[in-house]
Design a protein around this motif. Structure first.
Motif, mmCIF file in Angstrom:
data_model
loop_
_atom_site.group_PDB
_atom_site.id
_atom_site.type_symbol
_atom_site.label_atom_id
_atom_site.label_comp_id
_atom_site.label_asym_id
_atom_site.label_seq_id
_atom_site.Cartn_x
_atom_site.Cartn_y
_atom_site.Cartn_z
ATOM 1 N N ASP A 61 66.213 36.565 -11.399
ATOM 2 C CA ASP A 61 66.324 35.105 -11.387
ATOM 3 C C ASP A 61 67.288 34.717 -10.264
ATOM 4 N N LYS A 62 66.737 34.246 -9.165
ATOM 5 C CA LYS A 62 67.528 33.961 -7.965
ATOM 6 C C LYS A 62 68.453 32.751 -8.137
ATOM 7 N N VAL A 63 68.161 31.909 -9.104
ATOM 8 C CA VAL A 63 69.030 30.762 -9.387
ATOM 9 C C VAL A 63 70.249 31.237 -10.180
ATOM 10 N N LYS A 64 70.004 32.050 -11.183
ATOM 11 C CA LYS A 64 71.088 32.546 -12.036
ATOM 12 C C LYS A 64 71.975 33.546 -11.284
ATOM 13 N N TYR A 65 71.383 34.355 -10.429
ATOM 14 C CA TYR A 65 72.122 35.372 -9.669
ATOM 15 C C TYR A 65 72.006 35.045 -8.183
ATOM 16 N N ALA A 66 72.783 34.066 -7.754
ATOM 17 C CA ALA A 66 72.710 33.556 -6.381
ATOM 18 C C ALA A 66 73.098 34.600 -5.341
ATOM 19 N N LYS A 67 73.882 35.617 -5.716
ATOM 20 C CA LYS A 67 74.284 36.635 -4.730
ATOM 21 C C LYS A 67 73.149 37.625 -4.420
ATOM 22 N N TYR A 68 72.085 37.608 -5.208
ATOM 23 C CA TYR A 68 70.954 38.518 -4.978
ATOM 24 C C TYR A 68 70.235 38.174 -3.679
ATOM 25 N N THR A 69 69.908 39.218 -2.905
ATOM 26 C CA THR A 69 69.046 39.052 -1.731
ATOM 27 C C THR A 69 67.943 40.102 -1.815
ATOM 28 N N ALA A 70 66.851 39.854 -1.138
ATOM 29 C CA ALA A 70 65.662 40.706 -1.240
ATOM 30 C C ALA A 70 65.893 42.145 -0.801
ATOM 31 N N ASP A 71 66.894 42.424 0.019
ATOM 32 C CA ASP A 71 67.142 43.794 0.484
ATOM 33 C C ASP A 71 67.975 44.616 -0.500
ATOM 34 N N GLN A 72 68.409 44.020 -1.611
ATOM 35 C CA GLN A 72 69.232 44.714 -2.594
ATOM 36 C C GLN A 72 68.351 45.397 -3.640
ATOM 37 N N ALA A 73 68.639 46.661 -3.889
ATOM 38 C CA ALA A 73 67.960 47.430 -4.940
ATOM 39 C C ALA A 73 68.896 48.548 -5.360
ATOM 40 N N CYS A 74 68.697 49.049 -6.543
ATOM 41 C CA CYS A 74 69.550 50.134 -7.038
ATOM 42 C C CYS A 74 69.594 51.313 -6.065
ATOM 43 N N ARG A 75 68.469 51.637 -5.430
ATOM 44 C CA ARG A 75 68.409 52.816 -4.554
ATOM 45 C C ARG A 75 69.356 52.729 -3.368
ATOM 46 N N ASN A 76 69.809 51.526 -2.980
ATOM 47 C CA ASN A 76 70.768 51.435 -1.880
ATOM 48 C C ASN A 76 72.107 50.861 -2.343
ATOM 49 N N CYS A 77 72.410 51.073 -3.633
ATOM 50 C CA CYS A 77 73.671 50.643 -4.232
ATOM 51 C C CYS A 77 74.650 51.823 -4.270
ATOM 52 N N THR A 78 75.918 51.531 -4.137
ATOM 53 C CA THR A 78 76.969 52.543 -4.193
ATOM 54 C C THR A 78 76.933 53.343 -5.488
ATOM 55 N N PHE A 79 76.598 52.703 -6.580
ATOM 56 C CA PHE A 79 76.664 53.346 -7.890
ATOM 57 C C PHE A 79 75.459 54.229 -8.221
ATOM 58 N N TYR A 80 74.362 54.066 -7.524
ATOM 59 C CA TYR A 80 73.128 54.833 -7.779
ATOM 60 C C TYR A 80 73.388 56.300 -7.442
ATOM 61 N N GLN A 81 73.192 57.180 -8.409
ATOM 62 C CA GLN A 81 73.533 58.594 -8.237
ATOM 63 C C GLN A 81 72.339 59.472 -7.893
ATOM 64 N N GLY A 82 71.381 58.907 -7.232
ATOM 65 C CA GLY A 82 70.214 59.667 -6.812
ATOM 66 C C GLY A 82 69.987 59.493 -5.324
ATOM 67 N N ARG A 83 68.905 60.078 -4.866
ATOM 68 C CA ARG A 83 68.511 59.897 -3.469
ATOM 69 C C ARG A 83 67.742 58.579 -3.352
ATOM 70 N N PRO A 84 67.746 57.973 -2.175
ATOM 71 C CA PRO A 84 67.065 56.686 -2.014
ATOM 72 C C PRO A 84 65.578 56.703 -2.387
ATOM 73 N N ASN A 85 64.917 57.851 -2.283
ATOM 74 C CA ASN A 85 63.488 57.898 -2.615
ATOM 75 C C ASN A 85 63.216 58.290 -4.071
ATOM 76 N N ASP A 86 64.249 58.501 -4.881
ATOM 77 C CA ASP A 86 64.063 58.813 -6.298
ATOM 78 C C ASP A 86 63.539 57.582 -7.047
ATOM 79 N N VAL A 87 62.620 57.803 -7.965
ATOM 80 C CA VAL A 87 62.072 56.709 -8.770
ATOM 81 C C VAL A 87 63.150 56.134 -9.682
ATOM 82 N N SER A 88 63.993 57.008 -10.235
ATOM 83 C CA SER A 88 65.114 56.579 -11.070
ATOM 84 C C SER A 88 66.227 57.603 -10.961
ATOM 85 N N ALA A 89 67.429 57.180 -11.310
ATOM 86 C CA ALA A 89 68.602 58.059 -11.250
ATOM 87 C C ALA A 89 69.692 57.485 -12.148
#
Length: 103
Positions: free
Chosen positions: A52-80
């Motif tokens: 919800d882009k209204v509720k979470y105004a800091k969200y941008t389309a280039d943000q995803a778990c795979r490129n987050c500091t906290f994600y403990q997998g490789r960028p191409n992993d389906v989940s981690a």
């Protein structure tokens, strides 16, 4: 006869304990659900496109778990695992309000 009964009881207890521990050790990590209390608090979505882009105004389309500091997998992993969710698996294409771009 007592020695064999005692040996049987000790062996049975050891085998039962070993089986119980192996089930814990080989069970896969749990997946974060969008309805978990932590997920609700962090606004987690398994697919970042549904944020919800209204509720979470800091969200941008280039943000995803795979490129987050906290994600403990490789960028191409389906989940981690993610420490924000107690080590539960999060979707690589997911997003939450704790997002922090990986350096």
């Amino acid at each position: 006869m007592r020695k064999s009964r005692r040996t049987f009881m000790i062996t049975t207890a050891g085998v039962a304990s070993g089986l119980a521990l192996s089930r814990i050790a080989f069970a896969g990590p749990a997946n974060a659900s969008e309805t978990d209390p932590t997920s609700l608090a962090l606004g987690y979505k398994a697919d970042a496109a549904t944020v919800d882009k209204v509720k979470y105004a800091k969200y941008t389309a280039d943000q995803a778990c795979r490129n987050c500091t906290f994600y403990q997998g490789r960028p191409n992993d389906v989940s981690a695992p993610c420490p924000m969710f107690g080590g539960k698996q999060v979707a690589g294409k997911g997003w939450c309000n704790a997002y922090s771009k990986k350096a």
